[in-house]
Design an enzyme around this catalytic site. Structure first.
Site, PDB file in Angstrom:
ATOM      1  N   LYS A 278       8.352  -2.375  -7.515  1.00  0.00           N
ATOM      2  CA  LYS A 278       8.010  -1.136  -8.227  1.00  0.00           C
ATOM      3  C   LYS A 278       8.523   0.093  -7.465  1.00  0.00           C
ATOM      4  O   LYS A 278       9.162   0.958  -8.035  1.00  0.00           O
ATOM      5  CB  LYS A 278       6.480  -1.021  -8.418  1.00  0.00           C
TER       6      LYS A 278
ATOM      7  N   ARG B 268      -4.569   0.152 -12.287  1.00  0.00           N
ATOM      8  CA  ARG B 268      -4.626  -1.205 -11.764  1.00  0.00           C
ATOM      9  C   ARG B 268      -5.878  -1.933 -12.238  1.00  0.00           C
ATOM     10  O   ARG B 268      -6.083  -3.087 -11.862  1.00  0.00           O
ATOM     11  CB  ARG B 268      -4.685  -1.140 -10.240  1.00  0.00           C
TER      12      ARG B 268
ATOM     13  N   ARG C  35       3.732  -2.120   7.086  1.00  0.00           N
ATOM     14  CA  ARG C  35       2.400  -1.712   6.638  1.00  0.00           C
ATOM     15  C   ARG C  35       1.365  -2.695   7.158  1.00  0.00           C
ATOM     16  O   ARG C  35       1.603  -3.892   7.172  1.00  0.00           O
ATOM     17  CB  ARG C  35       2.349  -1.685   5.108  1.00  0.00           C
TER      18      ARG C  35
ATOM     19  N   ARG D 202      -4.388  -9.462  -2.352  1.00  0.00           N
ATOM     20  CA  ARG D 202      -3.878  -8.479  -3.315  1.00  0.00           C
ATOM     21  C   ARG D 202      -3.325  -9.170  -4.555  1.00  0.00           C
ATOM     22  O   ARG D 202      -3.482  -8.691  -5.668  1.00  0.00           O
ATOM     23  CB  ARG D 202      -2.800  -7.618  -2.650  1.00  0.00           C
TER      24      ARG D 202
HETATM   25  P1  ADP Z   1       2.004  -2.641  -3.400  1.00  0.00           P
HETATM   26  O1  ADP Z   1       3.255  -1.850  -3.115  1.00  0.00           O
HETATM   27  O2  ADP Z   1       1.882  -3.825  -2.517  1.00  0.00           O
HETATM   28  O3  ADP Z   1       1.836  -2.963  -4.855  1.00  0.00           O
HETATM   29  P2  ADP Z   1       0.544  -0.169  -3.119  1.00  0.00           P
HETATM   30  O4  ADP Z   1       1.325   0.568  -2.088  1.00  0.00           O
HETATM   31  O5  ADP Z   1       0.751   0.238  -4.538  1.00  0.00           O
HETATM   32  O6  ADP Z   1       0.794  -1.724  -2.954  1.00  0.00           O
HETATM   33  O7  ADP Z   1      -0.994  -0.091  -2.804  1.00  0.00           O
HETATM   34  C1  ADP Z   1      -1.484  -0.410  -1.520  1.00  0.00           C
HETATM   35  C2  ADP Z   1      -3.002  -0.504  -1.564  1.00  0.00           C
HETATM   36  O8  ADP Z   1      -3.540   0.768  -1.974  1.00  0.00           O
HETATM   37  C3  ADP Z   1      -3.571  -1.503  -2.557  1.00  0.00           C
HETATM   38  O9  ADP Z   1      -3.628  -2.820  -2.029  1.00  0.00           O
HETATM   39  C4  ADP Z   1      -4.968  -0.912  -2.791  1.00  0.00           C
HETATM   40  O10 ADP Z   1      -5.836  -1.174  -1.712  1.00  0.00           O
HETATM   41  C5  ADP Z   1      -4.680   0.580  -2.807  1.00  0.00           C
HETATM   42  N1  ADP Z   1      -4.357   1.068  -4.162  1.00  0.00           N
HETATM   43  C6  ADP Z   1      -3.163   1.559  -4.597  1.00  0.00           C
HETATM   44  N2  ADP Z   1      -3.241   1.911  -5.891  1.00  0.00           N
HETATM   45  C7  ADP Z   1      -4.507   1.618  -6.294  1.00  0.00           C
HETATM   46  C8  ADP Z   1      -5.203   1.726  -7.531  1.00  0.00           C
HETATM   47  N3  ADP Z   1      -4.598   2.207  -8.642  1.00  0.00           N
HETATM   48  N4  ADP Z   1      -6.497   1.304  -7.569  1.00  0.00           N
HETATM   49  C9  ADP Z   1      -7.118   0.833  -6.486  1.00  0.00           C
HETATM   50  N5  ADP Z   1      -6.518   0.689  -5.292  1.00  0.00           N
HETATM   51  C10 ADP Z   1      -5.226   1.087  -5.183  1.00  0.00           C
HETATM   52  P1  ADP Z   2       6.192  -2.941  -4.774  1.00  0.00           P
HETATM   53  O1  ADP Z   2       6.280  -1.426  -4.779  1.00  0.00           O
HETATM   54  O2  ADP Z   2       6.139  -3.508  -6.160  1.00  0.00           O
HETATM   55  O3  ADP Z   2       5.107  -3.462  -3.900  1.00  0.00           O
HETATM   56  P2  ADP Z   2       8.652  -2.851  -3.161  1.00  0.00           P
HETATM   57  O4  ADP Z   2       9.632  -2.055  -3.955  1.00  0.00           O
HETATM   58  O5  ADP Z   2       7.991  -2.196  -2.015  1.00  0.00           O
HETATM   59  O6  ADP Z   2       7.552  -3.500  -4.180  1.00  0.00           O
HETATM   60  O7  ADP Z   2       9.393  -4.195  -2.699  1.00  0.00           O
HETATM   61  C1  ADP Z   2       8.715  -5.156  -1.873  1.00  0.00           C
HETATM   62  C2  ADP Z   2       9.708  -5.741  -0.862  1.00  0.00           C
HETATM   63  O8  ADP Z   2      10.669  -6.545  -1.569  1.00  0.00           O
HETATM   64  C3  ADP Z   2      10.518  -4.698  -0.098  1.00  0.00           C
HETATM   65  O9  ADP Z   2      10.734  -5.167   1.209  1.00  0.00           O
HETATM   66  C4  ADP Z   2      11.824  -4.580  -0.892  1.00  0.00           C
HETATM   67  O10 ADP Z   2      12.927  -4.234  -0.040  1.00  0.00           O
HETATM   68  C5  ADP Z   2      11.985  -5.999  -1.402  1.00  0.00           C
HETATM   69  N1  ADP Z   2      12.603  -6.041  -2.739  1.00  0.00           N
HETATM   70  C6  ADP Z   2      12.455  -5.145  -3.756  1.00  0.00           C
HETATM   71  N2  ADP Z   2      13.163  -5.528  -4.831  1.00  0.00           N
HETATM   72  C7  ADP Z   2      13.765  -6.705  -4.494  1.00  0.00           C
HETATM   73  C8  ADP Z   2      14.641  -7.610  -5.179  1.00  0.00           C
HETATM   74  N3  ADP Z   2      15.009  -7.367  -6.443  1.00  0.00           N
HETATM   75  N4  ADP Z   2      15.048  -8.710  -4.513  1.00  0.00           N
HETATM   76  C9  ADP Z   2      14.646  -8.951  -3.241  1.00  0.00           C
HETATM   77  N5  ADP Z   2      13.838  -8.150  -2.539  1.00  0.00           N
HETATM   78  C10 ADP Z   2      13.399  -7.026  -3.155  1.00  0.00           C
END
Ligand code: ADP
Ligand code: ADP
Length: 209
Positions: free
Chosen positions: A13, A88, A155, A166
């Site tokens: 994302k 979420r 992170r 998660r």
């Molecule tokens: P990821 O990139 O792994 O999807 P995020 O960076 O979006 O994770 O979120 C990291 C953490 O922040 C989540 O695991 C949760 O604890 C919190 N968080 C983010 N967005 C939300 C939301 N909309 N509702 C509740 N918790 C959230």
């Molecule tokens: P989210 O915001 O959904 O948690 P991220 O964009 O942070 O996801 O991506 C999670 C991890 O996977 C990062 O280390 C990123 O570089 C890697 N990644 C993202 N898109 C791809 C892809 N299409 N193929 C392989 N790795 C990816």
């Protein structure tokens, strides 16, 4: 363009949002980034959120909803936004509707990036971030350039244990909001199991179609 990005942790994302916002000239609003900024700044909200985030739990709805409702009312988001990681939960989706209705605006699209569970742990544990720019890297799939490599950070919730929690929260709390948007004709989904450029092209195709 008012758009939501949905998908499991590690779906890509953040990676895709960074590529897409420029095209639409809208702010990228990531609740994860906003919460991490609050943790870093040591605000009351940050202290409250930190415990939940480190454990791989969701931050309580009332905290996140208030934060997003305020953010989308800011001037730069009046004509559009890309919400990443919100809503979420079902209460968050309902609260977003209330806020948008009150502002007399509507969502244009909810984009679901689908990635199978067995790829998620590898993506999450290999994720690294440039603390200066926020750019997202991966030790294997997108290694940072040499001048950035020394400063990238991991992170603290990107451990295997927190990632599994998660993922399980994603299935129990977040996946149920998908039918809610599908029934309203807002949902578009893309297969996120491909190279980032391919996924971007797929997203552009579904948004154009
Ligand atoms: P990821 O990139 O792994 O999807 P995020 O960076 O979006 O994770 O979120 C990291 C953490 O922040 C989540 O695991 C949760 O604890 C919190 N968080 C983010 N967005 C939300 C939301 N909309 N509702 C509740 N918790 C959230
Ligand atoms: P989210 O915001 O959904 O948690 P991220 O964009 O942070 O996801 O991506 C999670 C991890 O996977 C990062 O280390 C990123 O570089 C890697 N990644 C993202 N898109 C791809 C892809 N299409 N193929 C392989 N790795 C990816």
């Amino acid at each position: 363009m008012r758009m939501i990005l949905v998908g499991p942790p590690g779906a890509g994302k953040g990676t895709q949002a960074a590529r897409l916002v420029g095209r639409f000239a809208i702010p990228h609003i990531s609740t994860g980034d906003m919460l991490r900024a609050a943790v870093k700044a040591g605000t009351e909200m940050g202290k409250q959120a930190d415990t939940f985030m480190s454990a791989g739990q969701l931050v309580p709805d009332e905290v996140v909803i208030g934060m997003v409702v305020d953010r989308i009312a800011e001037p730069d988001a009046v004509d559009g936004f890309m919400l990443d990681g919100f809503p979420r939960t079902q209460p968050q989706a309902a609260a977003l509707d209330v806020a948008l209705n009150a502002a007399k605006v509507a969502l244009d699209v909810v984009l679901l990036i689908e990635v199978p569970d067995d790829l998620i742990v590898g993506r999450i544990t290999g994720r690294r971030m440039d603390p200066e720019t926020g750019d997202i890297y991966h030790v294997e799939f997108k290694p940072p350039p040499a001048d950035v490599a020394a400063r990238v950070v991991q992170r603290k919730d990107d451990t295997e244990t927190a990632c599994r929690k998660r993922l399980s929260k994603y299935h129990s709390e977040t996946a149920p909001i998908v039918p809610y948007y599908r029934e309203r004709g807002l949902l578009r989904s893309v297969d996120g199991n491909a190279a980032p450029d391919v996924v971007t092209a797929r997203i552009e195709a579904v948004l154009a179609g």
